[in-house]
Design a protein around this motif. Structure first.
Motif, short mmCIF file in Angstrom:
data_model
loop_
_atom_site.label_atom_id
_atom_site.label_comp_id
_atom_site.label_asym_id
_atom_site.label_seq_id
_atom_site.Cartn_x
_atom_site.Cartn_y
_atom_site.Cartn_z
N UNK A 180 31.77 -36.20 57.11
CA UNK A 180 31.20 -36.69 58.28
C UNK A 180 30.70 -35.95 59.52
N UNK A 181 29.79 -36.31 60.06
CA UNK A 181 28.61 -34.83 61.24
C UNK A 181 29.04 -36.51 62.23
N UNK A 182 29.41 -35.37 63.46
CA UNK A 182 29.21 -36.58 64.83
C UNK A 182 28.41 -36.51 64.98
N UNK A 183 27.45 -37.75 66.35
CA UNK A 183 25.80 -37.86 66.64
C UNK A 183 25.45 -36.65 67.07
N UNK A 184 26.25 -35.13 68.20
CA UNK A 184 25.73 -34.46 68.40
C UNK A 184 24.81 -33.13 67.43
N UNK A 185 25.94 -33.06 65.93
CA UNK A 185 25.80 -32.22 64.95
C UNK A 185 24.62 -32.90 64.09
N UNK A 186 24.52 -33.73 64.21
CA UNK A 186 23.22 -34.57 62.98
C UNK A 186 21.95 -33.91 62.91
N UNK A 187 21.93 -32.89 64.31
CA UNK A 187 20.02 -32.80 65.02
C UNK A 187 19.91 -31.48 63.02
N UNK A 188 21.11 -30.94 63.77
CA UNK A 188 21.66 -29.61 63.45
C UNK A 188 21.46 -29.88 61.65
N UNK A 189 21.73 -30.39 61.01
CA UNK A 189 22.24 -30.66 59.60
C UNK A 189 20.86 -31.01 59.25
N UNK A 219 27.52 -28.83 53.84
CA UNK A 219 28.14 -28.40 54.19
C UNK A 219 29.24 -27.06 55.11
N UNK A 220 28.28 -26.24 55.30
CA UNK A 220 28.01 -24.86 56.49
C UNK A 220 27.98 -26.40 57.19
N UNK A 221 27.39 -26.73 57.62
CA UNK A 221 26.81 -27.56 59.04
C UNK A 221 28.21 -28.27 58.71
#
Length: 450
Positions: A180-189, A219-221
């Motif tokens: 799962x990704x947080x909202x603020x991590x979405x742009x990176x992945x 996986x890394x992101x």
């Protein structure tokens, strides 16, 4: 590889049985494979400095274990072996037919990015493929993950097929590992995933290589968001690209008849004194959008001039005062900063986190009753989303919601987006101690049901 759907319940504990066998029969080889994978996922620093809590390490162990079953290699019986083939070979552990199917399927099913559009806590959820807007929505059974998932969440997952039989209907479920990704991590992945796609095309890589690179990027992101500082949210107006900043200029009306006449003389202005006026412009896509909105104020001798960005507000104020002239007198400017609200609310930990609920940044904010605050927020939301149904939305692959709902996949994405808005509003209203604002007006504007 031809993989049959899993048999109901017969596949349970497949990962646990496989990992236990590998750890017991090839303790050193399994440990080395596990540590090498973590170094590949997180090469920047030593693992003993990760400072993950117990839940975090459990998630890492589950995801890494399944990754090795699907893609890993191990040094065993004098040489390197592909783990998945080794488990399914004659030298592998005893597995039920369902467990063998599961092991084979976890290799065949790719790890992909999905968007959650609907959640039934403790039962399942609906997913749409983030990079395939035409792919059908996928309802999946998921007990534990559905208890914490929210509409709008982005996650990496493998979707497995379970066959009908033994009193059970055929269905899909997640393999067990979830990223799962947080909202603020979405742009990176998302940026890294798109880069993999573009780079693979440029290098002429085969689909298997592209799949492996994409899975590694996910996986890394996912792991990196546990350590990297969360990026500040960047919220922009969809039509202009400018930073979103909700600006309201308050005016005293000195001559109501003159103001009405001046508004009526403008060919691009529509409305009246009772309902307010809108100055419209046609966008490049042919959609009509509001440049300036003039709303009735809290008393009969007041009006409010509303804009979505600082630039629109400065240009719009000059236009309005030039047209209205001596019929109005400027009193004050009020600014609602979505990014500032995110920072104060601890944005980034699930929910909406897109700054759709404004909070005033003007000085001397009065201590208003919760109902009054909710009413004011509702007015701003209705203004801001007045043309939402016919505005292009990045989350809908650049289509408008009205265009998207013409296909089953697009309809589910629009519903997921609306559920995301509503979930974020429920969380924010609860944190602020006020009634939640309804987004039903957006469902109604599209003529769709829940």
């Amino acid at each position: 590889m031809n993989v049959h759907p899993l048999r109901p319940r017969d596949h349970e504990d497949a990962a646990r049985v496989a990992i236990s066998w590998l750890a017991e029969r090839h303790r050193k080889g399994w440990r080395n494979a596990f540590e090498a994978l973590l170094d590949l996922w997180r090469p920047e620093g030593p693992r003993d400095g990760w400072q993950l809590d117990e839940d975090g390490m459990t998630m890492v162990s589950i995801n890494a274990g399944e990754w090795l079953i699907a893609r890993g290699d191990i040094h065993a019986r004098g040489g390197p072996r592909e783990i998945n083939a080794y488990l399914l070979g004659q030298e592998g552990p005893f597995l039920t037919p369902g467990q063998r199917d599961w092991i084979a399927q976890v290799r065949a099913r790719p790890l992909r990015l999905y968007r959650v559009t609907d959640v039934q806590p403790g039962a399942g959820m609906t997913l749409v493929d983030e990079f395939d807007p035409q792919a059908d929505p996928q309802p999946v059974r998921e007990i534990s993950g559905s208890r914490t998932a929210k509409p709008g969440m982005l996650m990496g997952a493998r979707v497995m097929e379970v066959a009908a039989g033994a009193g059970s209907d055929g269905h899909r479920e997640l393999s067990g590992a979830i990223y799962p990704f947080s909202k603020l991590a979405e742009a990176t992945v998302l940026a890294q995933a798109r880069q993999v796609g573009a780079g693979s095309a440029g290098l002429g890589l085969h689909s298997d290589n592209q799949r492996d690179l994409l899975e590694l990027a996910i996986a890394r992101a996912w792991l990196d968001q546990w350590f990297a500082p969360a990026p500040l949210p960047q919220i922009h107006d969809a039509s202009t690209g400018d930073p979103l900043l909700l600006v309201t200029d308050h005016y005293r009306v000195l001559d109501a008849a003159a103001l009405a006449a001046s508004m009526a003389s403008q060919p691009d202005v529509h409305g009246d004194a009772q309902q307010g006026w809108n100055r419209m412009i046609e966008g490049a896509d042919g959609a009509q959008r509001s440049l300036s909105t003039i709303n009735p104020g809290r008393s009969t001798d007041r009006v409010e001039l509303f804009h979505r960005t600082q630039r629109l507000a400065d240009v719009g104020r000059a236009w309005f005062e030039g047209v209205a002239g001596a019929a109005v007198q400027h009193l004050t400017r009020e600014i609602a900063d979505p990014a500032g609200h995110l920072a104060r609310a601890g944005g980034g930990q699930g929910g909406n986190n897109t700054g759709r609920t404004p909070q005033s940044t003007s000085t001397g904010t009065p201590d208003l009753p919760p109902e009054v605050i909710a009413q004011a927020i509702e007015q701003v939301l209705h203004r801001h989303y007045a043309n939402w149904a016919d505005e292009t939305v990045a989350a809908l692959d650049g289509r408008t919601p009205r265009q998207a709902i013409t296909t089953p996949a697009g309809l589910e994405r629009v519903k997921g987006l609306l559920r995301e808005y509503e979930e974020g509003e429920r969380e924010q209203s609860a944190a602020q101690g006020r009634p939640a604002v309804s987004y039903q007006f957006l469902w109604d504007a599209l003529g769709i049901s829940r």
